[in-house]
Scaffold this motif. Structure first.
Motif, PDB file in Angstrom:
ATOM      1  N   GLU A   1     -43.114  42.245-116.191  1.00  0.00           N
ATOM      2  CA  GLU A   1     -42.087  41.810-115.248  1.00  0.00           C
ATOM      3  C   GLU A   1     -42.738  41.667-113.882  1.00  0.00           C
ATOM      4  OE1 GLU A   1     -38.851  44.509-115.125  1.00  0.00           O
ATOM      5  OE2 GLU A   1     -38.456  44.441-117.277  1.00  0.00           O
ATOM      6  N   ARG A   2     -42.398  40.579-113.197  1.00  0.00           N
ATOM      7  CA  ARG A   2     -42.960  40.396-111.851  1.00  0.00           C
ATOM      8  C   ARG A   2     -42.152  41.235-110.863  1.00  0.00           C
ATOM      9  NH1 ARG A   2     -46.557  37.207-109.373  1.00  0.00           N
ATOM     10  NH2 ARG A   2     -46.257  36.770-107.160  1.00  0.00           N
ATOM     11  N   ASN A   3     -42.342  42.530-110.967  1.00  0.00           N
ATOM     12  CA  ASN A   3     -41.628  43.488-110.129  1.00  0.00           C
ATOM     13  C   ASN A   3     -42.651  44.481-109.607  1.00  0.00           C
ATOM     14  OD1 ASN A   3     -40.259  46.102-109.548  1.00  0.00           O
ATOM     15  ND2 ASN A   3     -38.431  44.912-110.049  1.00  0.00           N
ATOM     16  N   PHE A   4     -42.731  44.603-108.272  1.00  0.00           N
ATOM     17  CA  PHE A   4     -43.790  45.408-107.674  1.00  0.00           C
ATOM     18  C   PHE A   4     -43.733  46.869-108.079  1.00  0.00           C
ATOM     19  CE2 PHE A   4     -40.198  45.648-104.882  1.00  0.00           C
ATOM     20  CZ  PHE A   4     -40.231  46.904-104.312  1.00  0.00           C
ATOM     21  N   SER A   5     -42.570  47.368-108.471  1.00  0.00           N
ATOM     22  CA  SER A   5     -42.466  48.789-108.790  1.00  0.00           C
ATOM     23  C   SER A   5     -42.736  49.093-110.262  1.00  0.00           C
ATOM     24  CB  SER A   5     -41.077  49.320-108.400  1.00  0.00           C
ATOM     25  OG  SER A   5     -40.081  48.628-109.112  1.00  0.00           O
ATOM     26  N   THR A   6     -42.801  48.067-111.113  1.00  0.00           N
ATOM     27  CA  THR A   6     -43.058  48.304-112.539  1.00  0.00           C
ATOM     28  C   THR A   6     -44.427  47.801-112.976  1.00  0.00           C
ATOM     29  OG1 THR A   6     -41.952  46.231-113.152  1.00  0.00           O
ATOM     30  CG2 THR A   6     -40.615  48.227-113.102  1.00  0.00           C
TER      31      THR A   6
ATOM     32  N   LYS B   1     -33.061  55.470-110.993  1.00  0.00           N
ATOM     33  CA  LYS B   1     -34.108  54.842-110.185  1.00  0.00           C
ATOM     34  C   LYS B   1     -35.084  55.891-109.646  1.00  0.00           C
ATOM     35  CE  LYS B   1     -32.645  51.517-107.654  1.00  0.00           C
ATOM     36  NZ  LYS B   1     -31.975  50.755-106.575  1.00  0.00           N
TER      37      LYS B   1
ATOM     38  N   PRO C   1     -41.936  42.596-101.626  1.00  0.00           N
ATOM     39  CA  PRO C   1     -41.072  41.585-100.999  1.00  0.00           C
ATOM     40  C   PRO C   1     -41.367  41.284 -99.537  1.00  0.00           C
ATOM     41  CG  PRO C   1     -39.770  43.096-102.323  1.00  0.00           C
ATOM     42  CD  PRO C   1     -41.149  43.665-102.265  1.00  0.00           C
TER      43      PRO C   1
ATOM     44  N   SER D   1     -36.569  44.011 -98.740  1.00  0.00           N
ATOM     45  CA  SER D   1     -36.231  42.700 -99.293  1.00  0.00           C
ATOM     46  C   SER D   1     -35.679  41.827 -98.174  1.00  0.00           C
ATOM     47  CB  SER D   1     -35.192  42.832-100.412  1.00  0.00           C
ATOM     48  OG  SER D   1     -35.724  43.601-101.477  1.00  0.00           O
TER      49      SER D   1
ATOM     50  N   SER E   1     -35.257  50.717-100.340  1.00  0.00           N
ATOM     51  CA  SER E   1     -35.791  49.565 -99.618  1.00  0.00           C
ATOM     52  C   SER E   1     -35.582  49.657 -98.109  1.00  0.00           C
ATOM     53  CB  SER E   1     -35.161  48.269-100.148  1.00  0.00           C
ATOM     54  OG  SER E   1     -35.567  48.020-101.479  1.00  0.00           O
TER      55      SER E   1
ATOM     56  N   ALA F   1     -46.450  41.047-105.099  1.00  0.00           N
ATOM     57  CA  ALA F   1     -45.015  41.010-105.397  1.00  0.00           C
ATOM     58  C   ALA F   1     -44.187  41.865-104.445  1.00  0.00           C
ATOM     59  CB  ALA F   1     -44.773  41.464-106.840  1.00  0.00           C
TER      60      ALA F   1
END
Length: 527
Positions: A350-355, A284, A384, A227, A130, A382
């Motif tokens: 999932e509200r996750n930009f990477s998934t 990750k 951040p 973030s 990030s 999504a």
């Protein structure tokens, strides 16, 4: 100018300079190969979460906030991460600049190896995906300004009139530099005139009252971290380390041969630790690599990676199963790898930009074009720091081309036309709008036009079998839908539902891979 003042900022003699430059270049090469060979997918990961536009409004929007110049330059450079070789070269140059500028600011010609310390700390910090390149650019600009003004101040002496002139310059410089690079201005203020740090903090505090950002975010940096709610402690440690190395190294004892060997050994050990991934979350970065392989459609590469080390996370299992399905091997090899039930075929939302983007890839290739379009939009929204995504913008253009929504597609393509790396593809896609036969002849778009369901319907990802059943009944040539339809109940251990589905599928098409045969045989022997 006094002789002591002349020697205060002196540099090494020519033979020493050559050795020092050799060490700097060697350091740059290590950094280059680290990013180019070990983590090239980390570079493309960064690139896909921004959309740098050669547009006046884009520049104005960036420059209208503190640190805007550093952000603009950082995003300009980040777009070249689309090519890992260029991205690795850019990072190597920036790291070398940090090291050389630190060395120039060290008020001693001793302890050259300590000048690598801020750059090595920065290398470790970039293990956090990030951290944005704007932070590195801001650090380089801050150090460059320090070096330039330090050389200028050196000839002014310490008379009352000269000190007053220095103070006036700092009063004018700090607000401008703050707006250009953000809170990193404190580093410049401390190195040039420590008392001006208070003035820099006051400037930052006052600006926060006129900006639409929380006070903490303005004080810690708007554009340094993806973030906005947090800022890692290590980002604040790097300026401190730089100040200590540049200002106080002269207080250390004079370096002898043994001290230099010890410093070199310690620095080499730290670099080797980082080169082997210390500070870089292995799981990750594994997901980043799978995502990049999916993005470039390297299905064989995904399977080869899974064969070396079986994936166990939902997203990595999903990527491997997608690769097996795209190469029509899911029924033959699904249990050669670790599975997580039907969630390994389609992970929960999932509200996750990477998934979200990886989940969207599954829907896209299944033929659920509208769902893929929705997830692409969700993934972009999504992010951040509210940036746009070149990758998702391209996917939105593709889904609208497939659906025949040409004016909407044109809007996205005209934005991509203002970029460097997406422009050739955008121009080709714009040509398709004017000649629909090109879309019908496209190997992917034409196929998905046949597979897509023309009528939308509501569904849950927990009903993967029903989704694939609809797709199969719509077009029995949809091999991916067939494989997912049959494998979903088998992975969940639902023998009856599996037997019903495979019986129906086999009544329509010839589908009898290895694990289907074995499962049918086992069901019949247990009855």
């Amino acid at each position: 100018m006094k002789k002591s003042q002349k020697n205060k900022w002196r540099i090494a003699n020519p033979p020493q300079q050559a050795t020092q430059w050799l060490l700097t270049i060697l350091f740059g090469l290590v950094v280059f190969f680290f990013w180019r060979l070990r983590y090239p997918f980390a570079l493309t990961y960064q690139e896909q979460f921004q959309l740098f536009l050669f547009d006046g409004d884009y520049f104005t929007e960036r420059i209208a906030e503190p640190g805007g110049l550093a952000r603009y330059i950082g995003e300009f450079l980040t777009q070249f991460y689309n090519s890992p070789a260029l991205g690795a070269f850019i990072l190597a140059v920036l790291f070398m600049l940090v090291q050389r500028l630190t060395w120039r600011l060290m008020r001693s010609k001793e302890h050259y190896f300590l000048s690598f310390l801020p750059a090595v700390c920065l290398w470790y910090v970039l293990g956090d995906e990030s951290v944005l390149l704007a932070y590195v650019v801001a650090l380089v600009i801050a150090l460059a300004v320090c070096w330039g003004f330090a050389k200028m101040f050196l000839g002014w002496g310490y008379e009352h009139k000269m000190l007053l002139r220095r103070l006036l310059i700092m009063i004018c410089l700090i607000p401008l530099l703050y707006w250009a690079i953000g809170p990193m201005v404190i580093l410049t203020a401390f190195i040039l005139m420590p008392v001006s740090v208070i003035y820099a903090i006051v400037v930052m505090w006052l600006s926060a009252h006129y900006l639409p950002y929380p006070m903490t975010r303005v004080m810690l940096g708007i554009c340094y971290y993806r973030s906005p709610e947090i800022l890692p402690t290590m980002l604040m440690v790097i300026p401190i380390v730089t100040i200590l190395v540049s200002n106080f190294v002269r207080l250390l004892p004079k370096a002898n041969r043994m001290a230099s060997i010890i410093e070199a050994s310690v620095m080499l050990m730290i670099i080797l630790c980082i080169f082997h991934g210390f500070g870089y979350d292995a799981k990750k970065y594994e997901l980043m690599e799978y995502d990049q392989l999916v993005r470039i459609k390297d299905w064989k590469g995904i399977i080869a990676k899974a064969e070396k080390q079986t994936p166990d996370k939902p997203m990595s299992v999903c990527a491997n199963n997608l690769a097996l399905a795209m190469t029509n091997q899911l029924g033959e090899r699904v249990f050669d790898f670790y599975q997580r039930g039907s969630e390994g075929l389609l992970p929960s939302f999932e509200r996750n930009f990477s998934t979200i983007q990886l989940t969207g890839e599954v829907y896209f290739y299944l033929g659920l074009v509208n769902t893929a379009q929705r997830l692409a939009f969700e993934a972009m929204e999504a992010i951040p720091d509210y940036s746009k995504s070149g990758r998702m913008m391209k996917r939105l253009a593709e889904t609208n081309l497939i659906n025949g929504e040409y004016e909407v597609a044109r809007k996205y393509l005209q934005m991509l036309d203002k970029t460097i790396f997406y422009r050739p593809w955008a121009q080709q896609a714009l040509a398709m709008i004017d000649d629909e036969t090109q879309i019908d002849a496209h190997p992917v778009y034409s196929t998905l036009r046949q597979f897509r369901l023309e009528d939308d319907f509501l569904f849950s990802e927990d009903e993967l079998d029903k989704i694939c059943g609809q797709l199969f009944m719509h077009d029995q040539k949809n091999q991916m839908a067939i494989q997912y339809l049959v494998m979903a109940p088998l992975l969940d251990g639902d023998a009856q539902r599996f037997f019903n589905y495979v019986t129906y599928v086999q009544s329509k098409v010839n589908y009898n891979p290895r694990y289907v045969r074995e499962a049918i045989a086992k069901i019949r022997t247990t009855r």
